[in-house]
Design a protein around this motif. Structure first.
Motif, mmCIF file in Angstrom:
data_model
loop_
_atom_site.group_PDB
_atom_site.id
_atom_site.type_symbol
_atom_site.label_atom_id
_atom_site.label_comp_id
_atom_site.label_asym_id
_atom_site.label_seq_id
_atom_site.Cartn_x
_atom_site.Cartn_y
_atom_site.Cartn_z
ATOM 1 N N LYS A 30 -8.689 -0.886 -1.488
ATOM 2 C CA LYS A 30 -9.738 -2.066 -0.674
ATOM 3 C C LYS A 30 -9.527 -3.347 -0.309
ATOM 4 O O LYS A 30 -8.471 -3.951 -0.603
ATOM 5 C CB LYS A 30 -11.149 -1.861 -0.971
ATOM 6 C CG LYS A 30 -11.845 -2.981 -0.936
ATOM 7 C CD LYS A 30 -13.073 -2.509 -1.295
ATOM 8 C CE LYS A 30 -14.423 -3.136 0.268
ATOM 9 N NZ LYS A 30 -15.661 -2.656 -1.187
ATOM 10 N N ARG A 31 -8.885 -3.713 1.202
ATOM 11 C CA ARG A 31 -8.919 -4.561 1.025
ATOM 12 C C ARG A 31 -10.043 -5.750 1.889
ATOM 13 O O ARG A 31 -10.389 -5.185 1.913
ATOM 14 C CB ARG A 31 -7.628 -5.057 2.851
ATOM 15 C CG ARG A 31 -6.356 -4.825 2.308
ATOM 16 C CD ARG A 31 -5.569 -5.054 3.663
ATOM 17 N NE ARG A 31 -4.318 -4.501 4.027
ATOM 18 C CZ ARG A 31 -3.270 -4.362 4.413
ATOM 19 N NH1 ARG A 31 -2.953 -5.311 5.495
ATOM 20 N NH2 ARG A 31 -2.275 -3.719 4.845
ATOM 21 N N LEU A 32 -10.181 -6.745 1.282
ATOM 22 C CA LEU A 32 -10.698 -7.408 1.465
ATOM 23 C C LEU A 32 -10.873 -9.111 2.759
ATOM 24 O O LEU A 32 -9.425 -8.769 2.610
ATOM 25 C CB LEU A 32 -11.703 -8.331 -0.125
ATOM 26 C CG LEU A 32 -11.753 -7.486 -0.603
ATOM 27 C CD1 LEU A 32 -11.780 -8.605 -2.481
ATOM 28 C CD2 LEU A 32 -13.275 -6.553 -0.138
ATOM 29 N N GLU A 88 0.584 -1.319 0.347
ATOM 30 C CA GLU A 88 -0.313 0.138 -0.244
ATOM 31 C C GLU A 88 0.165 0.674 0.019
ATOM 32 O O GLU A 88 0.841 2.449 -0.711
ATOM 33 C CB GLU A 88 -0.609 0.311 0.817
ATOM 34 C CG GLU A 88 -2.493 -1.158 1.051
ATOM 35 C CD GLU A 88 -3.050 -0.575 2.306
ATOM 36 O OE1 GLU A 88 -2.824 0.448 2.810
ATOM 37 O OE2 GLU A 88 -3.841 -1.766 2.240
ATOM 38 N N ARG A 111 -8.698 4.271 -4.418
ATOM 39 C CA ARG A 111 -8.673 3.908 -3.311
ATOM 40 C C ARG A 111 -8.635 2.325 -3.547
ATOM 41 O O ARG A 111 -7.611 1.957 -3.884
ATOM 42 C CB ARG A 111 -10.621 4.012 -3.192
ATOM 43 C CG ARG A 111 -10.695 2.520 -4.026
ATOM 44 C CD ARG A 111 -12.632 2.077 -3.919
ATOM 45 N NE ARG A 111 -13.044 1.533 -5.065
ATOM 46 C CZ ARG A 111 -13.779 0.090 -4.619
ATOM 47 N NH1 ARG A 111 -14.919 -0.031 -3.641
ATOM 48 N NH2 ARG A 111 -14.287 -0.582 -5.839
#
Length: 150
Positions: free
Chosen positions: A90-92, A75, A88
């Motif tokens: 986004k970590r799932l 990141e 954006r």
């Protein structure tokens, strides 16, 4: 632009001693699989329109703190490489595979829902359908007919 993004990201994977295999995308960005000595697998995809996806697959025994450090480093590197021009990140949540009882079930509209299923209460193939009753800590007993939650 994958030409400037990829080398920066690869440096992080190479620090993890991961071996890279680049796949042909016929001019549609960049696709590589990276494999670590511990069995960790990463799929890195940089699409020509700028979307970057990183899929990390590991084993339950994998060091979670080390994995979190890897994701944090990626990141941070992405923010630097793209000069902060990120819509954006986004970590799932991690998908848990290989459980004795499947915990993921698709909905009629194509979503995937995770249940906290801990055991199979009943399972039988009748003349007309497969019948399962699964137990969930949150929902109690769940009826499944032919693979569909009712």
């Amino acid at each position: 632009d994958s030409a400037s993004t990829v080398p920066g990201l690869l440096s992080i994977f190479h620090e993890q001693e991961m071996t890279e295999t680049v796949h042909d995308t016929n001019g549609h960005g960049y696709l590589a699989t990276l494999v670590g000595k511990n069995g960790r697998l990463v799929i890195l995809r940089v699409r020509s329109h700028g979307l970057v996806t990183i899929d990390v697959q590991c084993y339950e025994e994998d060091n979670i703190a080390q994995l979190d450090n890897l994701l944090n480093a990626l990141e941070k590197k992405l923010k630097v490489l793209l000069n902060g021009n990120i819509t954006r990140i986004k970590r799932l949540p991690a998908l848990v595979r290989g459980a004795e009882v499947d915990r993921y079930w698709p909905t009629a509209d194509g979503r995937l829902i995770e249940y906290d299923i801990d055991r199979v209460v009943y399972e039988e193939d009748s003349e007309y359908q497969n019948i399962k009753i699964l137990h969930s800590k949150q929902y109690g007993n769940i009826l499944v007919l032919n693979g569909d939650i009712s």
